[in-house]
Design a protein around this motif. Structure first.
Motif, PDB file in Angstrom:
ATOM      1  N   TYR A  63       0.814  -1.219   0.000  1.00 55.30           N
ATOM      2  CA  TYR A  63       0.000   0.000   0.000  1.00 55.30           C
ATOM      3  C   TYR A  63       0.848   1.269   0.000  1.00 55.30           C
ATOM      4  O   TYR A  63       0.308   2.373   0.115  1.00 55.30           O
ATOM      5  CB  TYR A  63      -0.927   0.005   1.219  1.00 55.30           C
ATOM      6  CG  TYR A  63      -1.821  -1.209   1.269  1.00 55.30           C
ATOM      7  CD1 TYR A  63      -2.872  -1.375   0.363  1.00 55.30           C
ATOM      8  CD2 TYR A  63      -1.600  -2.216   2.204  1.00 55.30           C
ATOM      9  CE1 TYR A  63      -3.682  -2.497   0.399  1.00 55.30           C
ATOM     10  CE2 TYR A  63      -2.408  -3.347   2.252  1.00 55.30           C
ATOM     11  CZ  TYR A  63      -3.446  -3.477   1.337  1.00 55.30           C
ATOM     12  OH  TYR A  63      -4.247  -4.595   1.379  1.00 55.30           O
ATOM     13  N   GLN A  64       2.158   1.115  -0.092  1.00 52.16           N
ATOM     14  CA  GLN A  64       3.038   2.277  -0.154  1.00 52.16           C
ATOM     15  C   GLN A  64       3.741   2.314  -1.507  1.00 52.16           C
ATOM     16  O   GLN A  64       4.180   1.279  -2.016  1.00 52.16           O
ATOM     17  CB  GLN A  64       4.095   2.228   0.958  1.00 52.16           C
ATOM     18  CG  GLN A  64       3.544   2.460   2.347  1.00 52.16           C
ATOM     19  CD  GLN A  64       4.646   2.526   3.401  1.00 52.16           C
ATOM     20  OE1 GLN A  64       5.767   2.082   3.166  1.00 52.16           O
ATOM     21  NE2 GLN A  64       4.321   3.088   4.552  1.00 52.16           N
ATOM     22  N   MET A  82       3.362   1.553  -7.448  1.00 53.35           N
ATOM     23  CA  MET A  82       3.122   0.671  -6.329  1.00 53.35           C
ATOM     24  C   MET A  82       3.851  -0.651  -6.562  1.00 53.35           C
ATOM     25  O   MET A  82       4.101  -1.037  -7.708  1.00 53.35           O
ATOM     26  CB  MET A  82       1.619   0.423  -6.157  1.00 53.35           C
ATOM     27  CG  MET A  82       0.788   1.692  -6.027  1.00 53.35           C
ATOM     28  SD  MET A  82       1.242   2.688  -4.583  1.00 53.35           S
ATOM     29  CE  MET A  82       0.525   1.687  -3.269  1.00 53.35           C
TER      30      MET A  82
END
Length: 720
Positions: free
Chosen positions: A489-490, A532
């Protein structure tokens, strides 16, 4: 062989006359997948005929379509996949005309698949004997007692010792190599005419892989099966296959007898794969392995000419606009390349890749600190130990109450070594030898039970939670699987900014500037900062993980099997990157791998572990010279060399590594050692023997005797 034209078909005719009619034949097969309502051809016009007792290799990078082709041959494609062109025949019958019910009678009885991961192929809730017996019951109609007896015979047939005991166990109670043997027993239980082997040894140790390959060889010859062997390991292909087809982005680039392909590869892609292989003592760190730049094309936007042209260093104008035919370059040798005649006559050769060295980007403060260190070690381990208790808390409590000794796993048992600044230590050994546990102990993810670890002359706490910020900055780790170590998610930029802000206390502007430097250092475009992890390939993710490890400007990086899951071309690029960063930054590595060829390319010193103990410390220059510890000798012997003509003495460790709960007395290796002296090895701890220049061996056998035993067998491994 693969064929698309009349010249290639004539080769097929000649081979059929020698081998007999093919049992399994893929003829001009095209495979398509539906993605978001649109059908894309992922494999195009591939032809492969396989005769009895023939092992046909299928090689290429991940995403080339190898497994897709293997599954199509079995009629195992997913619901959104289909064979949209050509035909697949088994003994002359077109399998594409068969219903699923008809295929169920063929699966198992006439065709069998051995997949890559036995852990997911075996039912974890059913005992091994019952799983094997179920197949022979279904296909041969045996009674329960007869099926059980047959299952035990099959387990013995794949060289499983104490088959009766193994039959009562569950899959999780067996090693990976043992699980793979069970799958082989199941696949051969009905003596099928066709075997599909999909990366069956990729996850195995080199010693276990060697035994399994020998087993495949013998059983295929005995059963007369036609075998399709899918792999990205060219060393395995050289040792077990008779023919090989090289697949790239769903198309055959080259197809030949194994000896011809390795002696005279004619396609730039094949040349690239072979050049990317690290070889035992075949090159030095800093010289660089030849990697294949770029990535496979998107299925949505395939090149109009040669599909390999965008990555090909020999591409010319015609390659970008005209698709080359698959044509006969020699009897039994087909190639799809406009320039193969020039490659064959030597008028064109693959250009040397520039040896790019990453520009140093460490701070001046770090540089002055390093220069003041002199020759003192940056990392020192002194008698480090780690044990794990066996059993749950209730069992532990019961043992305490009854004053019974508590069983424990001897994962790391008295390890000592020193790592100098800029040095790379390679740590090798089979699964279960304690390599990963030692790595986690070093970085503090697992608390050590005893011993001392110094980093930059300072004792570091066992747990990472108790270590200072400076210690965490100076000691970083790269894990085997970047999927599990990168936050999905980063963005890449966020992943790289975090250590800069938390460990180096950069502000946002400084961190953003540093992220660009890090991406450049690991050869990733700057716009990847906004991507991502899910948008990256496996090799790109590992580059991000390496960049993150180097972000804090560490003195030591521990790399745990950091390249073992990568394709050979991506592996070469990562090894080159690690070499460049080591040269530019003078960073020291503890590089863990079970692949001695990889370790011998990168490491200055190789440390060999077995059952939590050190067996040998050997400088790279002496790796192929006697004397060596018999365990190191066996590891070297087990490596599948990428040379079909290699002839050498083979040492096979047939039994599994003993349980670390019950480590053998005396020399821990004596239960498997092919050079055991006798009772002394079983009862007395071996001495450390000094072979000079930092080369030390933990063995009872005197060094002159080891030299006499090993000289000829090790000479066969030395590159000519």
């Amino acid at each position: 062989m693969s064929s698309t034209g009349s010249s290639a078909e004539s080769i097929e005719t000649r081979e059929s006359a020698v081998l007999g009619a093919p049992i399994l034949s893929l003829e001009h097969v095209t495979i398509s997948y539906e993605i978001e309502g649109v059908w894309f051809d992922v494999v195009r016009d591939v032809s492969i005929p396989i005769a009895a007792r023939q092992v046909y290799g299928l090689v290429g990078e991940s995403g080339s379509g190898k497994s897709t082709l293997a599954l199509a041959a079995m009629r195992f494609l997913a619901d959104n996949g289909r064979v949209s062109g050509g035909k697949i025949t088994l003994n002359g019958q077109n399998l594409l005309d068969k219903s699923t019910a008809e295929m169920r009678h063929i699966w198992g009885s006439q065709m069998a698949l051995v997949p890559q991961d036995p852990g997911t192929a075996l039912n974890p809730s059913i005992r091994i004997g019952e799983q094997v017996a179920e197949i022979v019951t279904q296909h041969d109609g045996l009674s329960r007692r007869e099926a059980r007896a047959r299952a035990i015979d099959l387990l013995r047939g794949v060289r499983i010792a104490d088959a009766e005991r193994v039959a009562t166990r569950y899959p999780h109670q067996l090693s990976g190599g043992m699980q793979q043997r069970v799958l082989i027993a199941m696949a051969l239980s009905t003596r099928p005419g066709v075997l599909i082997l999909d990366e069956p040894t990729t996850n195995l140790d080199v010693t276990t892989e060697a035994v399994v390959l020998d087993l495949f060889r013998d059983l295929i010859a005995e059963n007369g099966a036609a075998t399709l062997y899918v792999t990205h390991n060219l060393g395995v292909v050289a040792q077990i296959c008779q023919r090989v087809a090289v697949l790239y982005a769903g198309e055959v680039m080259e197809d030949a007898a194994v000896g011809d392909l390795f002696a005279m590869p004619l396609h730039p892609y094949t040349l690239g794969l072979l050049s990317a292989l690290p070889r035992l003592n075949g090159g030095q760190r800093g010289q660089g392995l030849r990697s294949i730049r770029g990535t496979l094309p998107s299925r949505r936007n395939l090149p109009t000419g040669c599909i390999f042209a965008p990555r090909c260093p020999l591409a010319i104008e015609i390659c970008r606009h005209v698709k080359p035919p698959l044509e006969s370059a020699a009897p039994g040798h087909a190639v799809s390349c406009h320039r193969w005649p020039e490659i064959k006559d030597g008028s064109v050769i693959m250009p040397e890749e520039p040896n790019e060295v990453v520009a140093a980007f460490h701070s001046s403060a770090r540089g002055s600190t390093n220069e003041s260190r002199g020759n003192r070690p940056v990392l020192s381990l002194q008698v480090v130990t780690k044990r794990f208790q066996v059993g749950d808390i209730l069992k532990t409590l019961k043992n305490v109450i009854q004053r019974q000794p508590q069983q424990s796993v001897h994962a790391v048992d008295g390890i000592s070594f020193e790592l100098q600044r800029g040095q790379i230590i390679g740590l090798v050994g089979e699964s279960g030898s304690g390599k990963t546990t030692l790595a986690r102990v070093i970085v503090g993810l697992i608390n050590r039970d005893g011993g001392k670890i110094d980093l930059l002359d300072a004792d570091i706490a066992p747990s990472v939670g108790n270590r200072s910020e400076r210690m965490m900055q100076q000691l970083q780790m790269v894990f085997q699987n970047p999927e599990g170590s990168l936050n999905p998610y980063q963005s890449v930029g966020e992943v790289l900014r975090r250590p800069l802000i938390t460990l180096l206390h950069y502000n946002r502007a400084q961190a953003d500037a540093r992220v660009k430097e890090l991406l450049n250092a690991v050869h990733l475009p700057l716009d990847y900062a906004d991507r991502m992890p899910g948008e990256l390939s496996g090799g790109e993710k590992q580059r991000v993980a390496i960049a993150r490890a180097f972000a804090s400007e560490p003195e030591v990086v521990v790399l745990d099997e950091a390249v073992s899951a990568l394709d050979v071309s991506i592996q070469a690029a990562i090894l080159n990157l690690l070499s460049e960063l080591n040269i530019a930054e003078h960073t020291s590595y503890v590089f863990i791998s079970h692949d001695l060829a990889v370790v011998s390319y990168l490491a200055d010193v190789i440390i060999v572990m077995y059952l939590g103990m050190l067996m040998e410390i050997v400088p790279r220059a002496y790796l192929l010279q006697a004397p060596l510890h018999p365990y190191t000798e066996a590891l070297l012997s087990a490596i599948p060399l990428p040379d079909p003509e290699s002839r050498r003495e083979r040492i096979r460790l047939e039994s599994d590594i003993p349980s670390p709960v019950d480590v053998p007395t005396g020399c821990p290796f004596h239960t498997r050692c092919p050079r055991k002296l006798g009772a002394i090895c079983e009862t007395e701890t071996p001495p450390w023997r000094d072979a000079g220049d930092g080369h030390k061996i933990f063995c009872h056998i005197p060094l002159p005797d080891l030299i006499a035993m090993q000289g000829e067998s090790l000479a066969a491994l030395t590159p000519s």
